[in-house]
Design a protein around this motif. Structure first.
Motif, PDB file in Angstrom:
ATOM      1  N   LYS A  87      71.221 103.075 -90.861  1.00 22.14           N
ATOM      2  CA  LYS A  87      71.301 103.915 -89.667  1.00 22.14           C
ATOM      3  C   LYS A  87      69.967 103.912 -88.933  1.00 22.14           C
ATOM      4  CE  LYS A  87      74.597 107.226 -91.672  1.00 22.14           C
ATOM      5  NZ  LYS A  87      74.792 108.654 -92.061  1.00 22.14           N
ATOM      6  N   PRO A  88      70.014 104.044 -87.623  1.00 29.78           N
ATOM      7  CA  PRO A  88      68.763 104.176 -86.860  1.00 29.78           C
ATOM      8  C   PRO A  88      67.994 105.423 -87.295  1.00 29.78           C
ATOM      9  CG  PRO A  88      70.616 103.740 -85.395  1.00 29.78           C
ATOM     10  CD  PRO A  88      71.200 104.036 -86.743  1.00 29.78           C
ATOM     11  N   LEU A  89      66.686 105.328 -87.249  1.00 27.61           N
ATOM     12  CA  LEU A  89      65.821 106.407 -87.728  1.00 27.61           C
ATOM     13  C   LEU A  89      65.427 107.342 -86.589  1.00 27.61           C
ATOM     14  CD1 LEU A  89      64.138 107.544 -90.124  1.00 27.61           C
ATOM     15  CD2 LEU A  89      62.276 106.059 -89.358  1.00 27.61           C
ATOM     16  N   VAL A  90      65.419 108.642 -86.894  1.00 32.00           N
ATOM     17  CA  VAL A  90      64.891 109.663 -85.999  1.00 32.00           C
ATOM     18  C   VAL A  90      63.852 110.466 -86.784  1.00 32.00           C
ATOM     19  CG1 VAL A  90      65.399 111.688 -84.589  1.00 32.00           C
ATOM     20  CG2 VAL A  90      67.063 109.820 -84.728  1.00 32.00           C
ATOM     21  N   VAL A  91      62.666 110.631 -86.210  1.00 28.17           N
ATOM     22  CA  VAL A  91      61.587 111.368 -86.879  1.00 28.17           C
ATOM     23  C   VAL A  91      61.484 112.769 -86.291  1.00 28.17           C
ATOM     24  CG1 VAL A  91      59.086 111.460 -87.260  1.00 28.17           C
ATOM     25  CG2 VAL A  91      60.302 109.279 -87.424  1.00 28.17           C
ATOM     26  N   ALA A 131      52.972 106.453 -80.504  1.00 27.96           N
ATOM     27  CA  ALA A 131      52.120 105.355 -80.053  1.00 27.96           C
ATOM     28  C   ALA A 131      52.095 104.222 -81.078  1.00 27.96           C
ATOM     29  CB  ALA A 131      50.703 105.870 -79.796  1.00 27.96           C
ATOM     30  N   GLU A 132      52.103 104.567 -82.338  1.00 31.64           N
ATOM     31  CA  GLU A 132      52.079 103.564 -83.407  1.00 31.64           C
ATOM     32  C   GLU A 132      53.347 102.720 -83.413  1.00 31.64           C
ATOM     33  OE1 GLU A 132      50.663 101.516 -86.833  1.00 31.64           O
ATOM     34  OE2 GLU A 132      49.619 102.897 -85.494  1.00 31.64           O
ATOM     35  N   TYR A 133      54.481 103.351 -83.124  1.00 33.08           N
ATOM     36  CA  TYR A 133      55.763 102.664 -83.258  1.00 33.08           C
ATOM     37  C   TYR A 133      56.472 102.422 -81.926  1.00 33.08           C
ATOM     38  CZ  TYR A 133      55.400 103.629 -88.265  1.00 33.08           C
ATOM     39  OH  TYR A 133      54.994 103.682 -89.569  1.00 33.08           O
ATOM     40  N   ILE A 172      57.094 107.436 -92.935  1.00 32.74           N
ATOM     41  CA  ILE A 172      58.075 106.913 -91.968  1.00 32.74           C
ATOM     42  C   ILE A 172      58.446 105.473 -92.302  1.00 32.74           C
ATOM     43  CG2 ILE A 172      58.432 106.298 -89.541  1.00 32.74           C
ATOM     44  CD1 ILE A 172      56.539 108.637 -88.841  1.00 32.74           C
ATOM     45  N   ASN A 173      57.410 104.639 -92.459  1.00 37.02           N
ATOM     46  CA  ASN A 173      57.619 103.245 -92.863  1.00 37.02           C
ATOM     47  C   ASN A 173      58.739 102.599 -92.044  1.00 37.02           C
ATOM     48  OD1 ASN A 173      57.188 100.911 -94.367  1.00 37.02           O
ATOM     49  ND2 ASN A 173      58.719 101.487 -95.906  1.00 37.02           N
ATOM     50  N   TRP A 174      58.606 102.649 -90.735  1.00 39.90           N
ATOM     51  CA  TRP A 174      59.661 102.136 -89.843  1.00 39.90           C
ATOM     52  C   TRP A 174      59.506 100.651 -89.587  1.00 39.90           C
ATOM     53  CZ3 TRP A 174      60.056 101.595 -84.067  1.00 39.90           C
ATOM     54  CH2 TRP A 174      61.394 101.562 -83.639  1.00 39.90           C
TER      55      TRP A 174
END
Length: 268
Positions: free
Chosen positions: A7-11, A30-32, A266-268
């Motif tokens: 599934k797509p991730l939501v933080v 900004a990182e992702y 997170i490790n996205w």
């Protein structure tokens, strides 16, 4: 056997007021290459930027924000409204390959979204709770209120003051608005001398500080309930050291004790 579709991730960036949620959300987005969805129930409204402590443009670092200062301040933006709007934004961001980062202290909004069947069926969540030791946080928010007053909080509220306002609706519920009512009424009616007016103002500022601390306690109680009763996998990150240091040491503490652990989670 077919492979499982991820599934797509939501933080979600959670925490009490004044803990650094906005800063963390910007750093993560900004990182992702993500974008931010505001879930502070007062910051959704237009106006009173100082009172509601909206993030300033230079602090956004070019990261796009949604549901921030967009709605009529006299309307009643509900948790259901938030869910409907947030779901549309999330779908759009995910469709364009961006990471949705939801940030704010209104845990009732967060709970309504996460428990929504449509959301739960489509998305995976990461819950990051940025926390600060209460004595340190209370001291910080007291100082922050003083800075907000120096930045023009009183004049900002005076400009929209309405003695007949409904303080249970819209942006008028914001801490910093009802507390100043008695002072503005006395000021408008010229019913008191200057010393009494000063005392009324100082009392209002003290009430703003006290009510902010009460809000913090309430916010934390709700987070504990989500974690302990609803069993949400909320990751707590302690940012106390950041508030106990200054300058470069504070920046290093943020990087090592807050940002890096959150990015690993997170490790996205």
């Amino acid at each position: 056997m077919g492979s499982l579709v991820q599934k797509p991730l939501v933080v979600f960036i959670m925490g009490a007021t004044g803990t650094g949620k906005s800063r963390l959300s910007v750093d993560i987005a900004a990182e992702y290459s993500g974008e931010i969805i505001n879930c502070d129930k007062m910051q959704v409204y237009k106006g009173l930027d100082i009172v509601t402590n909206k993030i300033q443009e230079h602090e956004m670092k070019g990261v796009k924000h949604h549901l921030l200062g967009e709605f009529d301040p006299n309307s009643d933006f509900t948790a259901l409204d938030f869910c409907n709007r947030a779901l549309m934004v999330i779908e759009k961001l995910v469709g364009s390959g961006k990471l949705p980062v939801i940030v704010g202290g209104s845990n009732s909004f967060i709970e309504a979204l996460v428990e929504d069947p449509c959301f739960r069926s489509k998305y995976e969540c990461r819950f990051l709770w940025i926390d600060v030791c209460l004595p340190v946080l209370f001291s910080h928010v007291h100082q922050r209120v003083d800075l907000m007053v120096d930045a023009g909080l009183v004049d900002e509220v005076r400009a929209v003051f309405d003695p007949m306002a409904d303080y249970g609706r819209g942006i008028s519920k914001s801490i910093g608005v009802p507390e100043l009512k008695e002072y503005f009424q006395a000021e408008r009616n010229k019913a008191v001398d200057q010393e009494t007016a000063r005392n009324l103002l100082q009392a209002a500022i003290s009430d703003i500080k006290a009510n902010t601390c009460k809000l913090i306690t309430c916010q934390l109680s709700k987070i504990y309930r989500l974690k302990e009763e609803l069993k949400w996998p909320i990751c707590r990150v302690d940012a106390t050291a950041v508030f106990q240091k200054q300058g470069k040491e504070a920046e290093n503490a943020w990087e090592e004790q807050v940002l890096k652990p959150c990015l690993r989670k997170i490790n996205w």
